[in-house]
Motif scaffolding. Structure first.
Motif, mmCIF file in Angstrom:
data_model
loop_
_atom_site.group_PDB
_atom_site.id
_atom_site.type_symbol
_atom_site.label_atom_id
_atom_site.label_comp_id
_atom_site.label_asym_id
_atom_site.label_seq_id
_atom_site.Cartn_x
_atom_site.Cartn_y
_atom_site.Cartn_z
ATOM 1 N N ALA A 146 11.703 16.187 -5.315
ATOM 2 C CA ALA A 146 11.004 15.069 -5.954
ATOM 3 C C ALA A 146 10.645 13.989 -4.932
ATOM 4 C CB ALA A 146 11.868 14.485 -7.067
ATOM 5 N N LEU A 147 11.605 13.616 -4.073
ATOM 6 C CA LEU A 147 11.353 12.562 -3.096
ATOM 7 C C LEU A 147 10.340 13.011 -2.043
ATOM 8 C CD1 LEU A 147 14.951 11.104 -2.543
ATOM 9 C CD2 LEU A 147 13.061 10.104 -3.853
ATOM 10 N N ALA A 148 10.466 14.237 -1.570
ATOM 11 C CA ALA A 148 9.528 14.732 -0.562
ATOM 12 C C ALA A 148 8.118 14.852 -1.137
ATOM 13 C CB ALA A 148 10.003 16.086 -0.024
ATOM 14 N N THR A 149 8.009 15.301 -2.382
ATOM 15 C CA THR A 149 6.699 15.404 -3.019
ATOM 16 C C THR A 149 6.085 14.032 -3.222
ATOM 17 O OG1 THR A 149 7.402 17.418 -4.174
ATOM 18 C CG2 THR A 149 5.455 16.295 -5.022
ATOM 19 N N PHE A 150 6.895 13.062 -3.647
ATOM 20 C CA PHE A 150 6.388 11.705 -3.832
ATOM 21 C C PHE A 150 5.907 11.133 -2.499
ATOM 22 C CE2 PHE A 150 6.848 7.088 -4.180
ATOM 23 C CZ PHE A 150 6.140 6.850 -5.348
ATOM 24 N N PHE A 151 6.664 11.380 -1.432
ATOM 25 C CA PHE A 151 6.255 10.893 -0.116
ATOM 26 C C PHE A 151 4.960 11.554 0.339
ATOM 27 C CE2 PHE A 151 6.255 11.749 4.485
ATOM 28 C CZ PHE A 151 6.107 10.449 4.952
ATOM 29 N N HIS A 152 4.889 12.885 0.191
ATOM 30 C CA HIS A 152 3.720 13.623 0.672
ATOM 31 C C HIS A 152 2.479 13.354 -0.174
ATOM 32 C CE1 HIS A 152 1.029 17.167 0.462
ATOM 33 N NE2 HIS A 152 1.173 17.157 1.780
ATOM 34 N N SER A 153 2.626 13.407 -1.481
ATOM 35 C CA SER A 153 1.461 13.384 -2.365
ATOM 36 C C SER A 153 1.027 11.991 -2.786
ATOM 37 C CB SER A 153 1.754 14.225 -3.620
ATOM 38 O OG SER A 153 2.056 15.557 -3.267
ATOM 39 N N VAL A 154 1.936 11.026 -2.723
ATOM 40 C CA VAL A 154 1.597 9.669 -3.171
ATOM 41 C C VAL A 154 1.580 8.702 -1.991
ATOM 42 C CG1 VAL A 154 2.232 7.761 -4.680
ATOM 43 C CG2 VAL A 154 2.545 10.106 -5.465
ATOM 44 N N LEU A 155 2.731 8.507 -1.359
ATOM 45 C CA LEU A 155 2.833 7.502 -0.309
ATOM 46 C C LEU A 155 1.975 7.843 0.907
ATOM 47 C CD1 LEU A 155 6.675 6.753 -0.365
ATOM 48 C CD2 LEU A 155 4.843 5.446 -1.427
ATOM 49 N N ARG A 156 2.127 9.052 1.415
ATOM 50 C CA ARG A 156 1.429 9.427 2.649
ATOM 51 C C ARG A 156 -0.084 9.483 2.439
ATOM 52 N NH1 ARG A 156 1.606 14.280 6.532
ATOM 53 N NH2 ARG A 156 2.362 13.405 8.480
ATOM 54 N N ASP A 157 -0.505 10.066 1.325
ATOM 55 C CA ASP A 157 -1.933 10.140 1.054
ATOM 56 C C ASP A 157 -2.537 8.748 0.912
ATOM 57 O OD1 ASP A 157 -1.812 12.842 1.176
ATOM 58 O OD2 ASP A 157 -2.253 13.226 -0.937
ATOM 59 N N ALA A 158 -1.837 7.858 0.218
ATOM 60 C CA ALA A 158 -2.337 6.490 0.042
ATOM 61 C C ALA A 158 -2.401 5.766 1.382
ATOM 62 C CB ALA A 158 -1.451 5.732 -0.939
ATOM 63 N N ALA A 159 -1.380 5.947 2.225
ATOM 64 C CA ALA A 159 -1.361 5.278 3.524
ATOM 65 C C ALA A 159 -2.451 5.817 4.441
ATOM 66 C CB ALA A 159 0.007 5.457 4.173
ATOM 67 N N PHE A 160 -2.650 7.137 4.458
ATOM 68 C CA PHE A 160 -3.692 7.717 5.301
ATOM 69 C C PHE A 160 -5.080 7.287 4.832
ATOM 70 C CE2 PHE A 160 -1.279 11.636 7.112
ATOM 71 C CZ PHE A 160 -0.404 10.770 7.741
ATOM 72 N N THR A 161 -5.260 7.206 3.521
ATOM 73 C CA THR A 161 -6.542 6.744 2.992
ATOM 74 C C THR A 161 -6.804 5.299 3.397
ATOM 75 O OG1 THR A 161 -6.315 8.219 1.084
ATOM 76 C CG2 THR A 161 -7.916 6.440 0.903
ATOM 77 N N LEU A 162 -5.756 4.483 3.400
ATOM 78 C CA LEU A 162 -5.882 3.089 3.819
ATOM 79 C C LEU A 162 -6.289 2.998 5.290
ATOM 80 C CD1 LEU A 162 -5.478 0.027 3.460
ATOM 81 C CD2 LEU A 162 -3.055 0.384 3.969
ATOM 82 N N VAL A 163 -5.712 3.853 6.127
ATOM 83 C CA VAL A 163 -6.048 3.831 7.553
ATOM 84 C C VAL A 163 -7.488 4.273 7.780
ATOM 85 C CG1 VAL A 163 -5.540 4.872 9.793
ATOM 86 C CG2 VAL A 163 -3.678 4.177 8.293
ATOM 87 N N ALA A 164 -7.909 5.336 7.075
ATOM 88 C CA ALA A 164 -9.254 5.870 7.263
ATOM 89 C C ALA A 164 -10.325 4.975 6.633
ATOM 90 C CB ALA A 164 -9.339 7.279 6.685
ATOM 91 N N PHE A 165 -10.008 4.382 5.483
ATOM 92 C CA PHE A 165 -10.960 3.523 4.776
ATOM 93 C C PHE A 165 -10.272 2.216 4.391
ATOM 94 C CE2 PHE A 165 -11.884 7.989 3.786
ATOM 95 C CZ PHE A 165 -13.159 8.107 4.316
ATOM 96 N N PRO A 166 -10.111 1.322 5.348
ATOM 97 C CA PRO A 166 -9.382 0.071 5.071
ATOM 98 C C PRO A 166 -10.135 -0.829 4.100
ATOM 99 C CG PRO A 166 -10.394 0.017 7.255
ATOM 100 C CD PRO A 166 -10.592 1.400 6.744
ATOM 101 N N LYS A 167 -9.482 -1.130 3.010
ATOM 102 C CA LYS A 167 -10.013 -2.039 2.000
ATOM 103 C C LYS A 167 -8.882 -2.968 1.560
ATOM 104 C CE LYS A 167 -14.176 -0.226 1.634
ATOM 105 N NZ LYS A 167 -15.406 -0.974 1.957
ATOM 106 N N PRO A 168 -9.189 -4.219 1.229
ATOM 107 C CA PRO A 168 -8.125 -5.145 0.812
ATOM 108 C C PRO A 168 -7.350 -4.659 -0.397
ATOM 109 C CG PRO A 168 -10.137 -6.344 1.355
ATOM 110 C CD PRO A 168 -10.490 -4.904 1.369
ATOM 111 N N TRP A 169 -8.034 -4.058 -1.367
ATOM 112 C CA TRP A 169 -7.325 -3.621 -2.567
ATOM 113 C C TRP A 169 -6.415 -2.440 -2.275
ATOM 114 C CZ3 TRP A 169 -7.944 1.329 -4.428
ATOM 115 C CH2 TRP A 169 -9.060 2.048 -3.995
ATOM 116 N N ARG A 170 -6.759 -1.639 -1.254
ATOM 117 C CA ARG A 170 -5.890 -0.522 -0.887
ATOM 118 C C ARG A 170 -4.593 -1.028 -0.251
ATOM 119 N NH1 ARG A 170 -10.841 2.454 0.761
ATOM 120 N NH2 ARG A 170 -11.177 4.093 -0.782
ATOM 121 N N VAL A 171 -4.671 -2.139 0.473
ATOM 122 C CA VAL A 171 -3.462 -2.744 1.031
ATOM 123 C C VAL A 171 -2.511 -3.145 -0.090
ATOM 124 C CG1 VAL A 171 -2.549 -4.662 2.392
ATOM 125 C CG2 VAL A 171 -4.696 -3.567 3.064
#
Length: 313
Positions: free
Chosen positions: A179-204
Motif C-alpha cells: 500500500a505504501l509503495a503503491t501510494f508513493f509510486h502512483s500518487v506522490l512520485r507521479d505528482a512530483a514528477f509532473t510538477l517538475v516537468a510542468f511547474p504550475k502554482p496550483w501543482r505546488v
C-alpha cells in the motif's frame, strides 16, 4: 455504575500516540522526504540529459530513491542484506521474481482474448515501428534495472520497518508495504514528477497537500490499527486527531482516484501486485536482491509485452 465508569474511561482521550501510529507516521514522513528527493533528482536528470557519464548517477531511481532509502535505513538501524538467498529459498526467490512478469503476460492475454484490446494501448506505450524486440530490450534494460534497484530497496526497507518497528505480522507487513509503495509510486512520485516537468502554482499546492496527507494518513492508520487490535474506541477518541483523519481520508481518496481510472488503473494495479509479491519475497528470503530482481523483471516485462503486442498487430 461500573458500566458508566467503563464507558467514560473508553471515551477519555489519551495524550500519547500509540507506538504503531508513531512508527507509521515516521514512515509517512520518510515517504514525503523521499518524494522531495526524487523530484530534485528528476530535475537534475532533466537538466543533465544527454551527458552519459552522469546518466546513471542522476537517475531518480538511484540518486532520488535507492540512495536516500539506504541512508534512512541506516539511520533507523535497519541492516539490509545484499547477500544471495539461502539455497533452501532459491526456489521461492525465483518464483517471486517471475510472478509479476507472468501476471503482466496473463493480463495481456486476458485483454486480447476477453476485450479485443492490447495492454500496450491501455497503458499508452508506443515504439518505433522498425525496432526489434532485442533493440527494445537493450534500450529498456538499464532503466528497468535501475527501477528494480530503487524500488526493491524501498520495499525491503519498508517491510523491515513495518514488521520490526510497527510490530506487524508478515502478512500485514506485506499488505502495508504494498500500500505504501503503491501510494508513493502512483500518487506522490507521479505528482512530483509532473510538477517538475510542468511547474504550475496550483501543482505546488497539490503536492504539498499530498505530502501532509501522507504523514497524517499514516498516523491515522496507526491509531485505527491500535483501536482494532484493542477492540476499543479509546485510541480514536482524541479530538486533536481529527485533522489527521481528515487528511488521511484525502490520501485514501487520492489513491482511489488513481485506481478508478480504467486505462491507467490497470498499470497501477499491476504495480501494486508487484510490490506485494516483492515484499513477500523479501520476507521469506531476507535478501534485498530478491525484491530488486522482482521489480526489475516486472518493469522490463511490462514494456516488452507491450512491444510484442504492437509488433503482432
Amino acid at each position: 455504575m461500573s458500566r458508566v465508569t467503563t464507558v467514560v474511561r473508553e471515551l477519555r482521550p489519551d495524550d500519547s500516540l500509540p507506538s504503531e501510529a508513531t512508527e507509521l507516521g515516521r514512515l509517512g514522513l520518510f515517504l514525503a522526504c523521499l518524494t522531495v528527493a526524487s523530484a530534485a533528482s528528476y530535475w537534475v536528470a532533466l537538466r543533465l540529459r544527454g551527458v552519459p557519464i552522469v546518466g546513471t548517477l542522476a537517475s531518480p531511481n538511484v540518486a532520488g530513491l535507492a540512495v536516500p532509502t539506504l541512508v534512512y535505513a541506516r539511520y533507523r538501524g535497519v541492516s539490509l542484506s545484499f547477500g544471495p538467498p539461502e539455497r533452501s529459498r532459491l526456489g521461492d526467490a525465483a518464483a517471486t521474481a517471475l510472478a509479476p512478469a507472468l501476471a503482466v503476460i496473463a493480463a495481456s492475454v486476458l485483454f486480447a482474448v476477453g476485450f479485443d484490446a492490447s495492454l500496450a494501448a491501455l497503458l499508452g506505450w508506443t515504439y518505433h515501428p522498425e525496432a526489434s524486440v532485442a533493440t527494445a530490450a537493450v534500450r529498456t534494460a538499464e532503466d528497468a534495472a535501475l527501477t528494480g534497484l530503487g524500488f526493491g530497496i524501498l520495499v525491503a526497507a519498508v517491510f523491515d520497518l513495518a514488521s520490526s518497528r510497527v510490530g506487524l505480522s508478515s502478512a500485514r507487513a506485506v499488505a502495508t508495504t504494498a500500500a505504501l509503495a503503491t501510494f508513493f509510486h502512483s500518487v506522490l512520485r507521479d505528482a512530483a514528477f509532473t510538477l517538475v516537468a510542468f511547474p504550475k502554482p496550483w501543482r505546488v499546492s497539490v503536492v504539498s497537500l499530498l505530502l501532509v496527507a501522507t504523514v497524517c494518513g499514516c498516523v491515522a492508520a496507526g491509531v485505527t490499527y491500535r483501536g482494532v487490535v484493542e477492540r476499543s474506541i479509546r485510541p480514536l477518541s482524541r479530538p486533536t486527531l481529527a485533522p489527521a483523519f481528515a487528511f488521511g481520508l484525502f490520501a485514501v481518496a487520492a489513491l482511489g482516484t488513481v485506481f478508478a481510472d480504467v486505462p491507467g488503473g490497470v498499470e497501477h494495479a499491476l504495480w501494486a501486485l508487484a510490490f506485494g509479491v516483492a515484499a513477500l519475497g523479501f520476507g521469506r528470503s531476507k535478501s534485498a536482491w530478491v525484491p530488486a530482481a522482482t521489480m526489475a523483471l516486472f518493469s522490463l516485462s511490462i514494456r516488452l509485452v507491450g512491444f510484442v503486442e504492437l509488433a503482432l498487430l
